[in-house]
Each structure stands twice: as C-alpha cells, then as structure tokens.
Motif scaffolding. Sequence first.
Motif, mmCIF file in Angstrom:
data_model
loop_
_atom_site.group_PDB
_atom_site.id
_atom_site.type_symbol
_atom_site.label_atom_id
_atom_site.label_comp_id
_atom_site.label_asym_id
_atom_site.label_seq_id
_atom_site.Cartn_x
_atom_site.Cartn_y
_atom_site.Cartn_z
ATOM 1 N N TYR A 63 0.835 -1.207 0.000
ATOM 2 C CA TYR A 63 0.000 0.000 0.000
ATOM 3 C C TYR A 63 0.869 1.256 0.000
ATOM 4 O O TYR A 63 0.641 2.195 -0.772
ATOM 5 N N LEU A 97 -1.075 -1.425 -6.021
ATOM 6 C CA LEU A 97 -2.238 -1.314 -5.136
ATOM 7 C C LEU A 97 -3.230 -2.456 -5.365
ATOM 8 O O LEU A 97 -3.867 -2.932 -4.422
ATOM 9 N N LEU A 98 -3.338 -2.896 -6.607
ATOM 10 C CA LEU A 98 -4.210 -4.044 -6.885
ATOM 11 C C LEU A 98 -3.673 -5.293 -6.185
ATOM 12 O O LEU A 98 -4.442 -6.073 -5.598
ATOM 13 N N ALA A 126 -4.465 -4.993 -2.574
ATOM 14 C CA ALA A 126 -5.888 -5.245 -2.323
ATOM 15 C C ALA A 126 -6.207 -6.736 -2.323
ATOM 16 O O ALA A 126 -7.081 -7.195 -1.569
ATOM 17 N N GLU A 127 -5.512 -7.494 -3.158
ATOM 18 C CA GLU A 127 -5.721 -8.949 -3.178
ATOM 19 C C GLU A 127 -5.213 -9.584 -1.891
ATOM 20 O O GLU A 127 -5.779 -10.567 -1.412
ATOM 21 N N PRO A 187 -8.019 -7.591 1.259
ATOM 22 C CA PRO A 187 -9.239 -7.076 0.606
ATOM 23 C C PRO A 187 -10.135 -6.244 1.514
ATOM 24 O O PRO A 187 -10.991 -5.506 1.020
ATOM 25 N N ASP A 218 -9.077 -3.864 3.639
ATOM 26 C CA ASP A 218 -8.413 -2.614 4.045
ATOM 27 C C ASP A 218 -8.995 -1.452 3.240
ATOM 28 O O ASP A 218 -8.770 -1.359 2.023
ATOM 29 N N ILE A 251 -6.425 0.955 1.191
ATOM 30 C CA ILE A 251 -5.914 0.436 -0.078
ATOM 31 C C ILE A 251 -6.948 0.662 -1.182
ATOM 32 O O ILE A 251 -6.613 1.084 -2.302
ATOM 33 N N ARG A 252 -8.223 0.408 -0.874
ATOM 34 C CA ARG A 252 -9.282 0.584 -1.872
ATOM 35 C C ARG A 252 -9.387 2.046 -2.316
ATOM 36 O O ARG A 252 -9.587 2.347 -3.497
ATOM 37 N N LEU A 260 -6.443 2.807 -4.573
ATOM 38 C CA LEU A 260 -6.612 2.122 -5.845
ATOM 39 C C LEU A 260 -7.665 2.823 -6.698
ATOM 40 O O LEU A 260 -7.507 2.976 -7.924
ATOM 41 N N GLN A 308 -14.080 0.771 -6.816
ATOM 42 C CA GLN A 308 -13.183 0.789 -5.660
ATOM 43 C C GLN A 308 -13.648 1.794 -4.605
ATOM 44 O O GLN A 308 -13.562 1.520 -3.401
ATOM 45 N N PHE A 311 -14.586 1.121 -0.781
ATOM 46 C CA PHE A 311 -13.981 1.936 0.287
ATOM 47 C C PHE A 311 -15.040 2.458 1.249
ATOM 48 O O PHE A 311 -14.899 2.350 2.472
#
Length: 706
Positions: A641, A660-661, A664-665, A668, A670, A673-674, A677, A693, A697
Amino acid sequence: MQRALTEAESMLRRDEPQAAESWYREALLEGWLLLGDLHRAGGAPAEAQAAYERALVSALEARRPLLALAELALERGDPEGAVEVLLRLLARSSGDGRAVRLLARAFNATGQPELAVQQLEGAAQSMPEDVETRFALASGYLRLERPESAEKLFREVAEERPIPQTWILIGRTYRDYGEYERAREALERAIGQEPRVPRARFYLGTVELLDRGRGAVEEAIDHFREERRISPEDAVNSLYLGMVLVDARRFEEALTSLEIAVESESTRPNALHHLGRALLGLDRPGEAAAALESAIGLAEGGYGGSFNANQMESLHYQLALALRRTGDEARAMPHFEAAERFSVALAQSSRDRMSNYLDGHGKEPSAGVVGLSVFSETPVSGLSAEVREQLVRTARTTLARASFNLGVMATQGRRFTRAADHFEQSASLDPGFPRVQYSLGVARFNAGQFEQATSPLSKALEGTPGDPALRRMLALAWLNAEVYDRAAELLATDPARAADRSLQYAYGLALVRSDRTGEARPIFDRLLAEHADWPELNVLLGQAAAQEGDFDAAVEHLERAVELRPDVAEAQATLGNIYLRQGRLEEAGAALRAELASHPVDHRSRYVLATVLELDNQPQAALREVELVLAAEPDFADAGYLRGKILLEDGRVDEAAAQLLAAAELAPEDPNIRNQLGQAYQKLGDREKAREQFEIFQRLKGRSEQ
C-alpha cells in the motif's frame, strides 16, 4: 525393502551410523518404488507419481525412479513428459537398453516411429547382446511396414532363446501389426516345441477372429476351448471364449466362461459386460441389468481404461434393453440416450468387437508398442486388490520406520531441519507411529520453525496431557509464532513458572501481546524488583507502558534498556513507534535506523521507517526502504500500500495501480488500499473501476466505524 531395514538396524547396533544411514536410504528407495508400483497397479496414477518422486530423492540411485516415472507418464498419455525424463536418464547412462526402449515407445506415442527405430537401431548396434532391444527393433520395423527386416531379427532372437514362449511373443507381435500368416506360423512353432504351452492356442484364436471375423468363430472357439483345457484358470482366455460364444448367440455355453472371468479383477469389468449380454439373450433381464450396472459402476469408478467408447455405448444400450424388459422404462431412458450418441457401433461384427477389445484393453502393451520389455512384468500387477492393500500398509509402515530412524540420527547430529523433514515424512505415512508427533514438534522447535512446531506438539500433548515439559515447549512455540493468547493460556498453569524468571518473562510477554497488560503488571513488578538490570525486561515494560498510553514511562524503560545493552532487540523500534505517534519524525527516524543497524532483517521496523520518511516529505528515501521490505516479504500488504501511494503521488500511475491491486488482493478488507486504488484508476481514466473501488472503500469504512 525389509532386508535394507534389517541391515540398517544391524549397522546401528555395531555403531556404524554412516553405513546405517546408507541402508535406511536404500529402504526408502525400495519402499517408495514398491508403493508407487502398488498405486499404479491400483489405478491411482497421481499417488504413484508422488511415490516415485519421493524415491528419486531418497537415495543416490536415480535410474529406477526415472524409469518408473517415464512408464507412468506413458500410461497417463504424456509421452512428451516421458521423453524429457528418459533423455535426462540417458544423459547419465547412454547404454541403458530399457531406457532406450521406453524412449522409442514415447517417440511412437508422439507420432515419430522413424525416430523410435533410429534410437533402437543405435542401441542394437552398441549393445548386440541386448535381446530385448532387438525384439523391440523388430516390432518397430513392423510398425514401419518392413516385415522382412522384422522377421530376420525375430529369428535371431528365437535362436538365442529357443523356447516356445519366444515364438508366442513373436506370434503375438505379428498379430498386433496385422501380419496374420506370420503370426500363425510363429504360434504353431511354439505348439510344435511344447504342445501344452500356455497361451499359444489363445493367441491363435484371436488371430483367426482378427483375420477372418465371423467366418472364423467356430475355429476360434475351438482354440479357446483347447486353451482352457491347458490353463483352466486363465481368466483372459475365459473372457474371450465367453465373448465369442455370446457373439455366436450360444448364451448358455458362455455363462461358465464368463463367470470364471468375473472372478478376476483384471477381466471383471469386461466379463460383467458380456455376462449381461448373455443373460439378456437367455431372457433373464433382471440378472442382466444387475451385471451391466456393475460393469458401468466399475467403468465410472476407476476402470475407465477397460472400456473404449464403443464398449461404453454397448453397455448403456444393453442395460437400457434389460431395464425395458423388466418394465422399468423410466430407468431405461437415460441409458438409451447415452447409447444414441454412438448408435453406429451397434452393428459390429465379431472382428470389430475383437479389434475394439484389443485396442482398448486386450493388447499387452509389451507387444503392441515398440520399446516395452517383453520378457518381464511389473511384480505387483497380477496381485489381487486385497494383497495389494496389505502390501501398501506394510510399505507405509516400513517407510515410516526408516524415515523416523533417519530423523533420530539427524537429531543426534543436531541437524534439526533435516530431522524435521524425516519426521514429517514419517508422520505423513503413519500419523500414529510411536512418538513421531513429539519428535517432529521438537525438531521443528529446535530448528526455529515455531509455527510448524505447534501442530505436532499439540497432537503429542493430546496423547500425554500431563507432560509439563511438552506443555511448556508448546507454549513457547506459540509465543514465538506470535499466537500470544494460546501461549498465555498454557503458561498460566505452568508449575515451574514461579521459580523461573524466563518463564515469568515469557508469560508476561504473552499477556502484554494479548492486550492483557493489567494482568501482566504484578509479574513485571516482581521481576523488576529482582532483576532491575535485565534489558529485555525493560523493553517489555516499555512496550506495556506504551500499550497503556503512558509514553513517558515507556520511554524511561526503553532508554534504560538501551543503556544496559545498546543492541537489545525492539528497544529502538518501540521508541521509533512512540515518537511517530507523537509526531516527532526526526527522532523516530533516528531510533528506527538505530534498530536496523543492530537488526537489519527487522522488516517491520524498516516499513515503519519508510512510513516516517514518507510523512517527512522524503518520498524517494521512503520508496527505497519500502522496496527493500517488499523484496524480502512480497506479501506484506501494508508495505505494498505504501509503495503504491508513493508511486501514485510521483505520477507513476500504471505502476501504482498494479502495486495497489496486488495489495488489495492480499488485504481485501483494508479501506485505505481501496481508496488509493480508486484514485489510481481515476487518474488512468477508468471511471468504472474507480467507482467500484470507491464504493468498496465507503462500505468498508462504514463497517469499521460501526
């Protein structure tokens, strides 16, 4: 296998550990090869491959495991894989006739018969004494439609092995390549040498059917009946006799032969098929349906290789007829539908049936394909399922014992990681092997593999719940694996804790890390009174105070710890975290750098340093640090992140989005991060992905605020 194990234990009694280890490894090699053969014979190719691969790494010998892997690859329809394995083997030993024959077989399977013959010609020239390779070369010539060349080699082989079985093999091979006159001549030669030689008349019967079809039915029946008088227990001959009698609509006569064939595991699926046909022909539809359903059940339960498509169609069609005759139209219809796809196969002649059977099952691969040995068989292939299962149990027990003893020897040599691997193998083979879980747990613990130690130690403790030393080791394993609540639970009742400062410290640490600082306070007070100059204790007291928000007390303890021992672990890191929370970025950076100077592999501290640098408007320095973290721990989501955020702010949008993707994986749930992204997608102009996204979020943020 058993001999190698006995020799190993004899060497141990004579105090010759190196010789003992060598024999134990020999036992592993033999055991894994046997287990692989048993799985292979039982129709479990994945388990067979795993066993052969274990054999390959168990001892210095690689030849037999590689040959077994190549044969298995061919059986599984992977000739390219077989070629790769065999070339690897022949690179070590070019004069390996069996490997060359298998390689030729693999080339044939990939549609390169000329290359197969080329390999065999070279081997036959360099190894003229290898009769099997010359036999395989003769078979290769037949495949290339060069029967005269094949005949010359076959005669040489027969001169060197002047027994009737040689002519039977030659006759069978001629048969499989459509050279029926030559096949008859060879089989008659075998009978001339030994009138009661097994299988000669059986093969003559198959030759007649393949050559002349329905016109040879009676002659074939006579051959099969003669064979039965010579070998009454031959299930394959009984199957063929019963099959031909059914085709001749002599259903009552067929029953005896087919009932013999049903008793053998190798012929049971096909015997049930033709028994069902015979019973249907005798107007016994209920019994016919039962036999045919059993055959389909075997086909669908692992005997699929015993049936080709035409035979499967016939099974469904015959079962549908039987069910219809019993009046069960509803059950019959699905089988008619299955049969309809292959209705062209319903009008087959005896010749077609025989050819289909041979293609799908009856041709011994040793004669039908260039390269497979025609003078040997797999040792376990003819064993019953019950005997194979008993052998599997014996092999697993022997392998577990050999692996366990190798683990004990490695432990004595303080090679704990290797010991753990041996114990792990032993436990996987026999989880109930005496003391294997305890030994595995102790080895993992001593190797510093604390998380991996917890499972076997827990299993061992279930068996001996009153063992305080084992309970204590499990507690410390949980502590080092950072599962603090489990560690605290076990240490709370440890009878030795009151008199052991290290156990008191461990218990206090577990309580603090489990957010139970209040319970830890009395323990710390006592320890501090008795051991005020203990650096690690001061670090823990500082962490406990920081957890309660008393930063002044925390700093006092931590500075005292550094004073006592400048490189004490976690003191500077904890100071850095406190200064960060107080917004004292310069001091935080200095403390974290001091921690890393003493403990450069502390990736958590390096990540916090990167965070400090990013907050202090030093993005490139932060990026360098966080990339070092990710190089060591690619799955560190927070570090991913932070890197993505820095890249986004630096205008490197594509890289930021990818980073960032990935983060996120990994994390997921957080929301930060979303959000980042979403901003990256927005800058890339992908409004749909950005909206998605941002919605995630908002949903995650709302959940966290509840």
